[in-house]
Scaffold this motif. Structure first.
Motif, PDB file in Angstrom:
ATOM      1  N   THR A  57       0.854  -1.185   0.000  1.00  0.00           N
ATOM      2  CA  THR A  57       0.000   0.000   0.000  1.00  0.00           C
ATOM      3  C   THR A  57       0.890   1.234   0.000  1.00  0.00           C
ATOM      4  O   THR A  57       1.952   1.241   0.622  1.00  0.00           O
ATOM      5  CB  THR A  57      -0.922   0.021   1.220  1.00  0.00           C
ATOM      6  N   LEU A  58       0.438   2.255  -0.677  1.00  0.00           N
ATOM      7  CA  LEU A  58       1.208   3.485  -0.840  1.00  0.00           C
ATOM      8  C   LEU A  58       0.676   4.557   0.098  1.00  0.00           C
ATOM      9  O   LEU A  58      -0.517   4.833   0.123  1.00  0.00           O
ATOM     10  CB  LEU A  58       1.106   3.967  -2.289  1.00  0.00           C
ATOM     11  N   ALA A  59       1.568   5.141   0.904  1.00  0.00           N
ATOM     12  CA  ALA A  59       1.219   6.293   1.737  1.00  0.00           C
ATOM     13  C   ALA A  59       2.026   7.470   1.218  1.00  0.00           C
ATOM     14  O   ALA A  59       3.195   7.648   1.559  1.00  0.00           O
ATOM     15  CB  ALA A  59       1.540   6.021   3.204  1.00  0.00           C
ATOM     16  N   LEU A 101       9.319  -0.561 -10.487  1.00  0.00           N
ATOM     17  CA  LEU A 101       8.216  -0.164  -9.621  1.00  0.00           C
ATOM     18  C   LEU A 101       7.035   0.328 -10.444  1.00  0.00           C
ATOM     19  O   LEU A 101       7.191   1.157 -11.345  1.00  0.00           O
ATOM     20  CB  LEU A 101       8.686   0.949  -8.669  1.00  0.00           C
ATOM     21  N   HIS A 102       5.852  -0.181 -10.110  1.00  0.00           N
ATOM     22  CA  HIS A 102       4.610   0.288 -10.713  1.00  0.00           C
ATOM     23  C   HIS A 102       3.702   0.793  -9.593  1.00  0.00           C
ATOM     24  O   HIS A 102       3.638   0.200  -8.512  1.00  0.00           O
ATOM     25  CB  HIS A 102       3.898  -0.829 -11.474  1.00  0.00           C
ATOM     26  N   ILE A 103       2.966   1.858  -9.868  1.00  0.00           N
ATOM     27  CA  ILE A 103       2.046   2.433  -8.893  1.00  0.00           C
ATOM     28  C   ILE A 103       0.719   2.719  -9.577  1.00  0.00           C
ATOM     29  O   ILE A 103       0.673   3.296 -10.665  1.00  0.00           O
ATOM     30  CB  ILE A 103       2.619   3.723  -8.281  1.00  0.00           C
ATOM     31  N   ASN A 104      -0.355   2.292  -8.905  1.00  0.00           N
ATOM     32  CA  ASN A 104      -1.708   2.538  -9.401  1.00  0.00           C
ATOM     33  C   ASN A 104      -2.578   2.941  -8.218  1.00  0.00           C
ATOM     34  O   ASN A 104      -2.931   2.107  -7.383  1.00  0.00           O
ATOM     35  CB  ASN A 104      -2.261   1.288 -10.082  1.00  0.00           C
ATOM     36  N   GLY A 105      -2.888   4.223  -8.106  1.00  0.00           N
ATOM     37  CA  GLY A 105      -3.658   4.701  -6.969  1.00  0.00           C
ATOM     38  C   GLY A 105      -2.869   4.547  -5.688  1.00  0.00           C
ATOM     39  O   GLY A 105      -1.758   5.072  -5.555  1.00  0.00           O
ATOM     40  N   ASP A 106      -3.432   3.789  -4.725  1.00  0.00           N
ATOM     41  CA  ASP A 106      -2.721   3.563  -3.468  1.00  0.00           C
ATOM     42  C   ASP A 106      -2.085   2.177  -3.423  1.00  0.00           C
ATOM     43  O   ASP A 106      -1.707   1.689  -2.349  1.00  0.00           O
ATOM     44  CB  ASP A 106      -3.662   3.742  -2.272  1.00  0.00           C
ATOM     45  N   ALA A 107      -1.954   1.542  -4.587  1.00  0.00           N
ATOM     46  CA  ALA A 107      -1.308   0.230  -4.683  1.00  0.00           C
ATOM     47  C   ALA A 107       0.032   0.358  -5.398  1.00  0.00           C
ATOM     48  O   ALA A 107       0.173   1.133  -6.348  1.00  0.00           O
ATOM     49  CB  ALA A 107      -2.208  -0.757  -5.433  1.00  0.00           C
ATOM     50  N   ALA A 108       1.010  -0.388  -4.925  1.00  0.00           N
ATOM     51  CA  ALA A 108       2.340  -0.393  -5.541  1.00  0.00           C
ATOM     52  C   ALA A 108       2.856  -1.825  -5.592  1.00  0.00           C
ATOM     53  O   ALA A 108       2.556  -2.632  -4.708  1.00  0.00           O
ATOM     54  CB  ALA A 108       3.305   0.491  -4.744  1.00  0.00           C
ATOM     55  N   TRP A 109       3.618  -2.148  -6.618  1.00  0.00           N
ATOM     56  CA  TRP A 109       4.255  -3.457  -6.693  1.00  0.00           C
ATOM     57  C   TRP A 109       5.588  -3.284  -7.412  1.00  0.00           C
ATOM     58  O   TRP A 109       5.754  -2.468  -8.300  1.00  0.00           O
ATOM     59  CB  TRP A 109       3.358  -4.485  -7.370  1.00  0.00           C
ATOM     60  N   TRP A 110       6.589  -4.067  -6.968  1.00  0.00           N
ATOM     61  CA  TRP A 110       7.935  -3.900  -7.504  1.00  0.00           C
ATOM     62  C   TRP A 110       8.767  -5.143  -7.305  1.00  0.00           C
ATOM     63  O   TRP A 110       8.433  -6.046  -6.529  1.00  0.00           O
ATOM     64  CB  TRP A 110       8.633  -2.702  -6.857  1.00  0.00           C
TER      65      TRP A 110
END
Length: 280
Positions: free
Chosen positions: A211-213, A268-277
Motif C-alpha cells: 500500500t502506498l502512503a 516499480l509500478h504504482i496505481n492509486g494507493d497500490a504499488a508493486w515492484w
C-alpha cells in the motif's frame, strides 16, 4: 525463467527482459535491528543551538552525546535539535544504539525530555515516541500512523526512537521497526525528498505488493507513474515507449529497503494507493 536487473546503458527494458541472464538472489532480512534514514522541516526560529555551544556544554565528542540532546529542548530557542549531529556526524552506526541505551539507563530522566521533544514536533513525516510505543506519523494528515512497535519498557522504546529519528533526520534514512518480510515499509525518495512509504502486504516472488502512503511531494510524480502504467499495458505493441516512460522513474528516483539501504535497481509500478515492484 529469471530476470537479471541491471541499470547498464539506457532503456529500462534491457534489465526488465533479460530472460537469459544469470539469476539474482534475494536474501531475507534476519531481524529488525536498525541500520539506517532523513532532514526534518523545522520552522525557522531564532537562537539555534550551535555546535560550539553544545561542545562547551558536553566536553566529549558530539556523537557520543546524542542521548542528551533533548535535555534542554526548547522549540522556541532551538530550531533544529539535530544540527550539531548533522555537523559532527553520527559516528559508528553499529555502536550507536548501544551508546544511546547506556546513556538512557544512566540518566532515565532523559526519557521524559525525548517524549517532550517528540510531542513538540510540528512536521511530518516523522518518528514519534508515545510511552513504550514508537510509531511513524504519515505526512498526509499528521495523524495517520505507519509502522509501529511496542517495547517492554520506556527506556528501550526511547532508545529505538532516538536511533531512528537520528538516522531519519541526519541521513534521511527511514528504518522500519517491524520484523519479517510482510508489513515492512520501503521508502521512495527523490534525492533527499521523501515521496512515499510503501508497506508490504503480500509477495509473489520476485514481486512485492504494498500500500502506498504518499507525501505531498509525490503528487508531482503521480502523472509520471500513470504514464508508465499506460505504456506498460501496451508494451507488446510499443516496448520502446514503455522503456522511455520507465526511464524517467528509474533514472531519477531511489527505492530504499526497510533497513534504509538503497537497492541497486528496481522495477516499480504504482496505481492509486497500490504499488508493486521487484529489485536487485
Amino acid at each position: 525463467m529469471v530476470l537479471q536487473i541491471k541499470r547498464e546503458g539506457s532503456g529500462a527494458g534491457r534489465y526488465l527482459m533479460g530472460m537469459l541472464a544469470e539469476p539474482f538472489e534475494v536474501v531475507a532480512d534476519a531481524g529488525c535491528r536498525p541500520a539506517a534514514e532523513p532532514l526534518h522541516d523545522y520552522a525557522a526560529h531564532e537562537g539555534s543551538l550551535p555546535t560550539a555551544t553544545l561542545s562547551e556544554r558536553y566536553p566529549r565528542r558530539v556523537e557520543t552525546e546524542i542521548a542528551r540532546l533533548a535535555r534542554d529542548w526548547n522549540p522556541r530557542a532551538i530550531s533544529d535539535i539535530w544540527h550539531p549531529v548533522r555537523t559532527a556526524g553520527l559516528g559508528d552506526r553499529d555502536t550507536l544504539g548501544a551508546r544511546v541505551r547506556a546513556d538512557l539507563q544512566a540518566e532515565p530522566e532523559l526519557v521524559d525530555s525525548w517524549a517532550a521533544y517528540s510531542q513538540d514536533k510540528r512536521f511530518t513525516p516523522s518518528w514519534a515516541l508515545e510511552g513504550r510505543r514508537v510509531t511513524w506519523v504519515s505526512p498526509s494528515t499528521g495523524t495517520v500512523r505507519g509502522p509501529t512497535w511496542m517495547f517492554d519498557d520506556e527506556v528501550e522504546a526511547c532508545a529505538e526512537f532516538i536511533l531512528r529519528d537520528a538516522l531519519w533526520s541526519v541521513e534521511r534514512r527511514f528504518v522500519d521497526v517491524v520484523a519479517g518480510p510482510l508489513n515492512r515499509s520501503w521508502s521512495l525518495m527523490d534525492d533527499d525528498r521523501f515521496l512515499a512509504l510503501l508497506t508490504v502486504t503480500d509477495s509473489d516472488f520476485p514481486w512485492l505488493n504494498a500500500t502506498l502512503a504518499p507525501a505531498p511531494a509525490f503528487e508531482s510524480w503521480r502523472p509520471v507513474f500513470d504514464d508508465e502504467r499506460r505504456a506498460l499495458d501496451k508494451i507488446d505493441d510499443d516496448p520502446e515507449a514503455w522503456e522511455a516512460a520507465y526511464d524517467i522513474v528509474g533514472n531519477a528516483l531511489t527505492l530504499r529497503d526497510p533497513d534504509g539501504n538503497d537497492v541497486e535497481a528496481f522495477l516499480l509500478h504504482i496505481n492509486g494507493d497500490a504499488a508493486w515492484w521487484r529489485w536487485a
